[in-house]
Design a protein around this motif. Structure first.
Motif, PDB file in Angstrom:
ATOM      1  N   THR A  90      37.935 -54.985  -3.915  1.00 59.13           N
ATOM      2  CA  THR A  90      37.980 -54.041  -2.797  1.00 59.13           C
ATOM      3  C   THR A  90      38.929 -54.558  -1.733  1.00 59.13           C
ATOM      4  OG1 THR A  90      36.595 -52.684  -1.340  1.00 59.13           O
ATOM      5  CG2 THR A  90      36.034 -55.024  -1.487  1.00 59.13           C
ATOM      6  N   THR A  91      39.186 -53.729  -0.746  1.00 57.09           N
ATOM      7  CA  THR A  91      40.004 -54.131   0.401  1.00 57.09           C
ATOM      8  C   THR A  91      39.257 -53.785   1.675  1.00 57.09           C
ATOM      9  OG1 THR A  91      41.175 -52.021   0.534  1.00 57.09           O
ATOM     10  CG2 THR A  91      42.159 -53.719  -0.852  1.00 57.09           C
ATOM     11  N   VAL A  92      39.484 -54.596   2.707  1.00 59.05           N
ATOM     12  CA  VAL A  92      38.870 -54.380   4.012  1.00 59.05           C
ATOM     13  C   VAL A  92      39.942 -54.597   5.077  1.00 59.05           C
ATOM     14  CG1 VAL A  92      37.057 -55.108   5.614  1.00 59.05           C
ATOM     15  CG2 VAL A  92      36.661 -55.285   3.143  1.00 59.05           C
ATOM     16  N   THR A  94      40.830 -55.801   8.321  1.00 58.15           N
ATOM     17  CA  THR A  94      40.094 -56.718   9.192  1.00 58.15           C
ATOM     18  C   THR A  94      40.730 -56.908  10.560  1.00 58.15           C
ATOM     19  OG1 THR A  94      41.141 -58.547   7.972  1.00 58.15           O
ATOM     20  CG2 THR A  94      38.891 -57.975   7.369  1.00 58.15           C
ATOM     21  N   THR A 105      44.959 -56.641   6.116  1.00 55.03           N
ATOM     22  CA  THR A 105      43.972 -56.223   5.127  1.00 55.03           C
ATOM     23  C   THR A 105      43.571 -57.416   4.287  1.00 55.03           C
ATOM     24  OG1 THR A 105      44.965 -54.021   5.046  1.00 55.03           O
ATOM     25  CG2 THR A 105      43.499 -54.631   3.233  1.00 55.03           C
ATOM     26  N   THR A 106      42.270 -57.629   4.183  1.00 52.13           N
ATOM     27  CA  THR A 106      41.743 -58.667   3.314  1.00 52.13           C
ATOM     28  C   THR A 106      41.429 -58.034   1.969  1.00 52.13           C
ATOM     29  OG1 THR A 106      40.817 -59.874   5.194  1.00 52.13           O
ATOM     30  CG2 THR A 106      39.935 -60.396   3.003  1.00 52.13           C
ATOM     31  N   SER A 146      36.538 -61.985  11.487  1.00 46.66           N
ATOM     32  CA  SER A 146      36.186 -61.049  10.415  1.00 46.66           C
ATOM     33  C   SER A 146      35.220 -61.633   9.388  1.00 46.66           C
ATOM     34  CB  SER A 146      37.454 -60.566   9.711  1.00 46.66           C
ATOM     35  OG  SER A 146      38.128 -61.647   9.096  1.00 46.66           O
ATOM     36  N   ALA A 149      31.707 -59.872   8.665  1.00 47.39           N
ATOM     37  CA  ALA A 149      31.857 -58.591   7.971  1.00 47.39           C
ATOM     38  C   ALA A 149      32.285 -58.813   6.518  1.00 47.39           C
ATOM     39  CB  ALA A 149      32.867 -57.705   8.693  1.00 47.39           C
ATOM     40  N   LEU A 150      33.202 -59.753   6.289  1.00 48.16           N
ATOM     41  CA  LEU A 150      33.643 -60.036   4.927  1.00 48.16           C
ATOM     42  C   LEU A 150      32.516 -60.627   4.096  1.00 48.16           C
ATOM     43  CD1 LEU A 150      37.165 -61.488   5.706  1.00 48.16           C
ATOM     44  CD2 LEU A 150      36.666 -59.324   4.536  1.00 48.16           C
ATOM     45  N   VAL A 153      30.289 -57.926   2.901  1.00 53.62           N
ATOM     46  CA  VAL A 153      30.882 -57.223   1.748  1.00 53.62           C
ATOM     47  C   VAL A 153      30.685 -58.054   0.479  1.00 53.62           C
ATOM     48  CG1 VAL A 153      33.031 -56.359   0.727  1.00 53.62           C
ATOM     49  CG2 VAL A 153      32.544 -55.950   3.144  1.00 53.62           C
TER      50      VAL A 153
END
Length: 160
Positions: A90-92, A94, A105-106, A146, A149-150, A153
């Motif tokens: 996936t991508t987040v 951040t 984007t992470t 971040s 939040a990461l 996920v």
């Protein structure tokens, strides 16, 4: 080879952000010997921006790349990782700046095992770190902001 995305973006408040087309980093997860998750972190070289902190292999996105392509390319350049040894999950996004025109984007990916790494000059060290131990390191400010939040996920992904 220098890509067309290399360069700084300056925001109205005076902030500066690397990557003309944004930037991306790879959060690569693999199991430790006991099965608990670890992530690959980069100890940034002292001469680099935010040197001496821990973060992710990553950097500027070129105009023709997706965020996934940029993160995987940077991980290859900075850590010697082969794209075929990982699976992008996936991508987040951040971080954002310049009214949302610049993003970091992470890209979260998994590897079946802790892969061997080869650091380039941008790294003092590359290290697999247990997820529970990441916050104890002196983290790059953007990664630190971040991480919670990461981590959420990562934990949510493990439950599926």
């Amino acid at each position: 080879m220098r890509g067309d995305g290399d360069g700084w973006v300056f925001s109205e408040d005076g902030g500066h952000f690397w990557g003309v087309y944004g930037a991306a980093g790879l959060l690569l997860r693999a199991p430790l010997a006991d099965g608990t998750p670890a992530v690959l972190l980069q100890h940034r070289a002292p001469w680099s921006h935010q040197g001496g902190t821990w973060g992710l292999p990553g950097g500027a996105r070129d105009s023709h790349e997706t965020v996934e392509e940029a993160a995987v390319r940077e991980a290859h350049e900075e850590a010697g990782l082969a794209a075929d040894m990982m699976t992008v999950r996936t991508t987040v996004v951040t971080a954002t700046a310049s009214g949302g025109e610049w993003t970091y984007t992470t890209v979260i990916a998994d590897a079946a095992e802790m892969l061997a790494t080869v650091p380039n000059r941008e790294s003092s060290e590359l290290r697999w770190v247990a997820v529970d131990e990441v916050a104890a390191l002196p983290l790059h400010p953007g990664f630190a902001a971040s991480w919670d939040a990461l981590r959420a996920v990562l934990q949510g992904d493990q439950q599926h």
